[in-house]
Design a protein around this motif. Structure first.
Motif, PDB file in Angstrom:
ATOM      1  N   GLY A 124      54.817  64.533   2.658  1.00  0.00           N
ATOM      2  CA  GLY A 124      56.117  64.619   3.326  1.00  0.00           C
ATOM      3  C   GLY A 124      56.087  65.480   4.569  1.00  0.00           C
ATOM      4  O   GLY A 124      56.767  65.193   5.559  1.00  0.00           O
ATOM      5  N   LYS A 125      55.292  66.552   4.554  1.00  0.00           N
ATOM      6  CA  LYS A 125      55.238  67.451   5.708  1.00  0.00           C
ATOM      7  C   LYS A 125      54.733  66.729   6.941  1.00  0.00           C
ATOM      8  O   LYS A 125      55.307  66.864   8.032  1.00  0.00           O
ATOM      9  N   VAL A 126      53.647  65.983   6.804  1.00  0.00           N
ATOM     10  CA  VAL A 126      53.050  65.285   7.944  1.00  0.00           C
ATOM     11  C   VAL A 126      54.056  64.322   8.569  1.00  0.00           C
ATOM     12  O   VAL A 126      54.227  64.287   9.805  1.00  0.00           O
ATOM     13  N   MET A 127      54.736  63.539   7.735  1.00  0.00           N
ATOM     14  CA  MET A 127      55.669  62.546   8.256  1.00  0.00           C
ATOM     15  C   MET A 127      56.891  63.192   8.896  1.00  0.00           C
ATOM     16  O   MET A 127      57.335  62.794   9.977  1.00  0.00           O
ATOM     17  N   LEU A 128      57.461  64.207   8.218  1.00  0.00           N
ATOM     18  CA  LEU A 128      58.646  64.876   8.748  1.00  0.00           C
ATOM     19  C   LEU A 128      58.330  65.576  10.061  1.00  0.00           C
ATOM     20  O   LEU A 128      59.087  65.476  11.039  1.00  0.00           O
ATOM     21  N   LEU A 129      57.213  66.275  10.102  1.00  0.00           N
ATOM     22  CA  LEU A 129      56.814  67.017  11.300  1.00  0.00           C
ATOM     23  C   LEU A 129      56.554  66.082  12.470  1.00  0.00           C
ATOM     24  O   LEU A 129      57.068  66.293  13.580  1.00  0.00           O
ATOM     25  N   SER A 130      55.800  65.022  12.236  1.00  0.00           N
ATOM     26  CA  SER A 130      55.475  64.105  13.327  1.00  0.00           C
ATOM     27  C   SER A 130      56.716  63.374  13.830  1.00  0.00           C
ATOM     28  O   SER A 130      56.913  63.216  15.040  1.00  0.00           O
ATOM     29  N   GLY A 131      57.577  62.936  12.902  1.00  0.00           N
ATOM     30  CA  GLY A 131      58.773  62.200  13.307  1.00  0.00           C
ATOM     31  C   GLY A 131      59.713  63.028  14.154  1.00  0.00           C
ATOM     32  O   GLY A 131      60.161  62.588  15.229  1.00  0.00           O
ATOM     33  N   LEU A 132      60.015  64.256  13.726  1.00  0.00           N
ATOM     34  CA  LEU A 132      60.955  65.089  14.476  1.00  0.00           C
ATOM     35  C   LEU A 132      60.331  65.656  15.749  1.00  0.00           C
ATOM     36  O   LEU A 132      61.037  65.860  16.745  1.00  0.00           O
ATOM     37  N   ALA A 133      59.038  65.922  15.736  1.00  0.00           N
ATOM     38  CA  ALA A 133      58.386  66.436  16.950  1.00  0.00           C
ATOM     39  C   ALA A 133      58.431  65.395  18.064  1.00  0.00           C
ATOM     40  O   ALA A 133      58.791  65.701  19.211  1.00  0.00           O
ATOM     41  N   VAL A 134      58.083  64.141  17.739  1.00  0.00           N
ATOM     42  CA  VAL A 134      58.120  63.078  18.744  1.00  0.00           C
ATOM     43  C   VAL A 134      59.549  62.830  19.210  1.00  0.00           C
ATOM     44  O   VAL A 134      59.818  62.671  20.409  1.00  0.00           O
ATOM     45  N   CYS A 135      60.497  62.825  18.272  1.00  0.00           N
ATOM     46  CA  CYS A 135      61.902  62.604  18.626  1.00  0.00           C
ATOM     47  C   CYS A 135      62.416  63.699  19.554  1.00  0.00           C
ATOM     48  O   CYS A 135      63.179  63.433  20.496  1.00  0.00           O
ATOM     49  N   SER A 136      61.996  64.944  19.324  1.00  0.00           N
ATOM     50  CA  SER A 136      62.425  66.071  20.157  1.00  0.00           C
ATOM     51  C   SER A 136      61.902  65.928  21.580  1.00  0.00           C
ATOM     52  O   SER A 136      62.627  66.163  22.554  1.00  0.00           O
ATOM     53  N   VAL A 137      60.647  65.541  21.713  1.00  0.00           N
ATOM     54  CA  VAL A 137      60.055  65.351  23.045  1.00  0.00           C
ATOM     55  C   VAL A 137      60.756  64.225  23.783  1.00  0.00           C
ATOM     56  O   VAL A 137      61.078  64.339  24.983  1.00  0.00           O
ATOM     57  N   LEU A 138      61.026  63.119  23.092  1.00  0.00           N
ATOM     58  CA  LEU A 138      61.717  61.994  23.711  1.00  0.00           C
ATOM     59  C   LEU A 138      63.117  62.397  24.160  1.00  0.00           C
ATOM     60  O   LEU A 138      63.617  61.918  25.195  1.00  0.00           O
ATOM     61  N   ASN A 139      63.774  63.259  23.391  1.00  0.00           N
ATOM     62  CA  ASN A 139      65.099  63.731  23.768  1.00  0.00           C
ATOM     63  C   ASN A 139      65.073  64.486  25.086  1.00  0.00           C
ATOM     64  O   ASN A 139      65.964  64.331  25.921  1.00  0.00           O
ATOM     65  N   ILE A 140      64.064  65.307  25.254  1.00  0.00           N
ATOM     66  CA  ILE A 140      63.918  66.062  26.507  1.00  0.00           C
ATOM     67  C   ILE A 140      63.738  65.121  27.691  1.00  0.00           C
ATOM     68  O   ILE A 140      64.178  65.415  28.812  1.00  0.00           O
ATOM     69  N   LEU A 141      63.125  63.969  27.452  1.00  0.00           N
ATOM     70  CA  LEU A 141      62.855  63.001  28.527  1.00  0.00           C
ATOM     71  C   LEU A 141      64.067  62.128  28.857  1.00  0.00           C
ATOM     72  O   LEU A 141      64.014  61.361  29.818  1.00  0.00           O
ATOM     73  N   THR A 142      65.155  62.225  28.090  1.00  0.00           N
ATOM     74  CA  THR A 142      66.301  61.340  28.289  1.00  0.00           C
ATOM     75  C   THR A 142      66.889  61.388  29.700  1.00  0.00           C
ATOM     76  O   THR A 142      67.117  60.332  30.315  1.00  0.00           O
ATOM     77  N   PRO A 143      67.156  62.576  30.278  1.00  0.00           N
ATOM     78  CA  PRO A 143      67.705  62.590  31.643  1.00  0.00           C
ATOM     79  C   PRO A 143      66.778  61.933  32.670  1.00  0.00           C
ATOM     80  O   PRO A 143      67.250  61.250  33.589  1.00  0.00           O
ATOM     81  N   ILE A 144      65.483  62.116  32.496  1.00  0.00           N
ATOM     82  CA  ILE A 144      64.522  61.503  33.421  1.00  0.00           C
ATOM     83  C   ILE A 144      64.546  59.987  33.276  1.00  0.00           C
ATOM     84  O   ILE A 144      64.540  59.245  34.274  1.00  0.00           O
ATOM     85  N   CYS A 145      64.581  59.506  32.045  1.00  0.00           N
ATOM     86  CA  CYS A 145      64.626  58.064  31.801  1.00  0.00           C
ATOM     87  C   CYS A 145      65.901  57.447  32.367  1.00  0.00           C
ATOM     88  O   CYS A 145      65.880  56.327  32.902  1.00  0.00           O
ATOM     89  N   ALA A 146      67.017  58.151  32.246  1.00  0.00           N
ATOM     90  CA  ALA A 146      68.279  57.647  32.797  1.00  0.00           C
ATOM     91  C   ALA A 146      68.194  57.518  34.313  1.00  0.00           C
ATOM     92  O   ALA A 146      68.729  56.563  34.897  1.00  0.00           O
TER      93      ALA A 146
END
Length: 491
Positions: free
Chosen positions: A111-133
């Protein structure tokens, strides 16, 4: 449901009392805060981050499409209402897809590997949202949200997998409630602060930078201090590890040749089990009502009661503040009942699920008959309805682990996948029924449908629901060469 007086004895209660003797002795030796509580604390913030990342666009999109009235120093996009609705729903397209695979992957890789990888990638993508817009418009933001949904699809199955490893059965409801209350906490924080951030000198892009940055900080902390199970944790004491192992002894087969992550998944048994089928129903009807409220109540308040609560951050967050607070109230009541052996586990699940669904059923009907000049009453009923939903954390939400500690993540993936399909369908049904948003009669139909779902769904859960480990929790492994056949454990 069968309620018993404290200290009373009777069939099921006697059996549960005997099974909990060793656990009570262990708890007595290690009843204070331990590593398991720290792991739940980390899960609480994981879900806080997950929901903050999930709901931030719903507030930010207002400033992104009307920057002149919020902060004219930042970009403004000419997106139609249809485009905005598309952006807000795109997250769930990806979210539904990864639910079931996530449960299987969490069992295999932890569970740790999946939870960590999923939220870490999602967090990075969130930071990129203004640039993508800026570089790709709404189309690229939409694609980004779909990928974020795919990443967050692992969150609930992974969380359930971790909880099944860390939470002793008698603490399961309390620790599970503490972890999942992060859902409301993240929603409250984001709804209450996003408007202020958008209007500040740092502007709407900082909504994504701050929430994504906090997610990255959580990922670093969890990488170093998180653990998927007591066996993976180096800092846990021998006493606490023994407590967890002893308390879970009755839920684990003692004759398995294979590690449980290698056990074959009994898919057919899942879908022929009445206890699991009604769990799917209970999760689905909860989501139907919850998302009907979340997506449609603001429109009802505006068009019927003449009060737009979405324009007021405090009122928008208030129902979730009530749910956050009430979840701990219900958790404390449950802990007291369990500690005094006043109530069996199955009765506890059915009791709190009934509180979380049948009381909102009544208040939903009450909302349907509130007069336009009684907006304050409507807000109170709304808060009471959402607040009572907090009891379901002690009901169906923990029932996956009760039925099968070995496959809890997969079960959560299945029920959450189906339930989120219902979450998508519910607003569409509302749009089909409410052709005139100013017609109270049409809104009454919406509330009656949600109340009917609550009634039928929880009734089935009360009749057919179970809270004991099912025989398919320990499926027989396929015989290996030069080995004796595997004998299926009996429960």
């Amino acid at each position: 449901m069968k309620l018993l007086c404290c200290g009373g004895s009777n069939g099921t209660m006697d059996m549960e009392a005997k099974n909990s003797t060793k656990e009570d002795e262990a708890v007595g030796k290690h009843s204070g805060l331990g590593i398991r509580h720290f792991q739940i604390f980390l899960l609480f913030f994981a879900l806080t981050v997950a929901y903050a990342l999930r709901v931030n666009l719903s507030v930010a999109v207002v400033a992104m499409t009307d920057a002149a009235s919020v902060n004219p120093d930042f970009p403004e996009y000419d997106w139609s209402e249809q485009t905005k609705s598309l952006l807000l729903s795109s997250f769930f397209w990806g979210y539904v897809i990864t639910q079931v695979p996530a449960g299987q992957l969490a069992r295999k890789y932890g569970g740790k590997v999946m939870l960590l990888s999923g939220l870490a990638v999602c967090s990075v993508l969130n930071i990129l949202t203004p640039i993508c817009a800026r570089i790709g418009g709404w189309q690229l933001v939409c694609a980004l949200r779909v990928v974020e949904g795919l990443c967050q699809g692992v969150v609930f199955p992974s969380t359930h997998t971790i909880l099944s490893q860390w939470a002793p059965p008698k603490e399961r409801a309390t620790l599970g409630t503490c972890a999942y209350s992060g859902n409301q906490f993240g929603t409250i924080i984001m709804l209450a602060t996003s408007g202020v951030i958008a209007a500040s000198p740092i502007g709407w892009p900082s909504i994504f930078y701050i929430s994504g940055g906090i997610g990255c900080v959580w990922a670093v902390v969890y990488f170093f201090f998180g653990a998927g199970s007591p066996q993976e944790c180096k800092s846990i004491s021998a006493e606490e590890k023994k407590l967890i192992e002893m308390s879970q002894a009755d839920e684990v087969s003692n004759d398995q040749e294979l590690p449980k992550e290698l056990l074959p998944t009994p898919w057919l048994s899942f879908f022929t089990s009445p206890a699991f089928l009604v769990l799917i129903v209970a999760h689905s009807v909860h989501n139907w009502g919850f998302w009907t409220l979340l997506t449609e109540i603001p429109s009802y308040m505006k068009n019927i009661l003449g009060k737009d609560i979405k324009s007021n951050a405090l009122l928008s967050a208030l129902p979730y503040v009530c749910m956050f607070a009430m979840s701990f109230v219900f958790s404390s009541i449950s802990a007291q009942l369990n500690n005094r052996n006043c109530i069996s586990r199955v009765t506890s699940r059915k009791l709190f699920n009934s509180i979380g669904l049948w009381i909102p059923m009544v208040t939903l009907i009450g909302l349907a008959y509130v007069n336009p000049d009684q907006s304050e009453v409507a807000v109170v009923l709304l808060c009471f309805t959402v607040g009572m939903n907090g009891a379901t954390y002690l009901g169906y939400n923990m029932n996956h682990i009760d039925l099968s500690p070995n496959f809890a993540g997969i079960l959560m993936g299945i029920t959450n996948g189906v339930a989120n399909i219902m979450s998508i369908i519910a607003p569409l049904i509302v749009g089909f029924i409410v052709t005139n948003e100013h017609d109270p009669e049409q809104w009454r139909i919406v509330f009656f449908i949600a109340a009917a779902f609550y009634l039928v769904g929880n009734t089935l859960f009360v009749i057919f629901g179970k809270a004991n480990v099912q025989p398919w929790n320990d499926p027989p492994a396929k015989p290996r060469r030069n080995s004796t056949p595997q004998v299926e454990s009996q429960h």
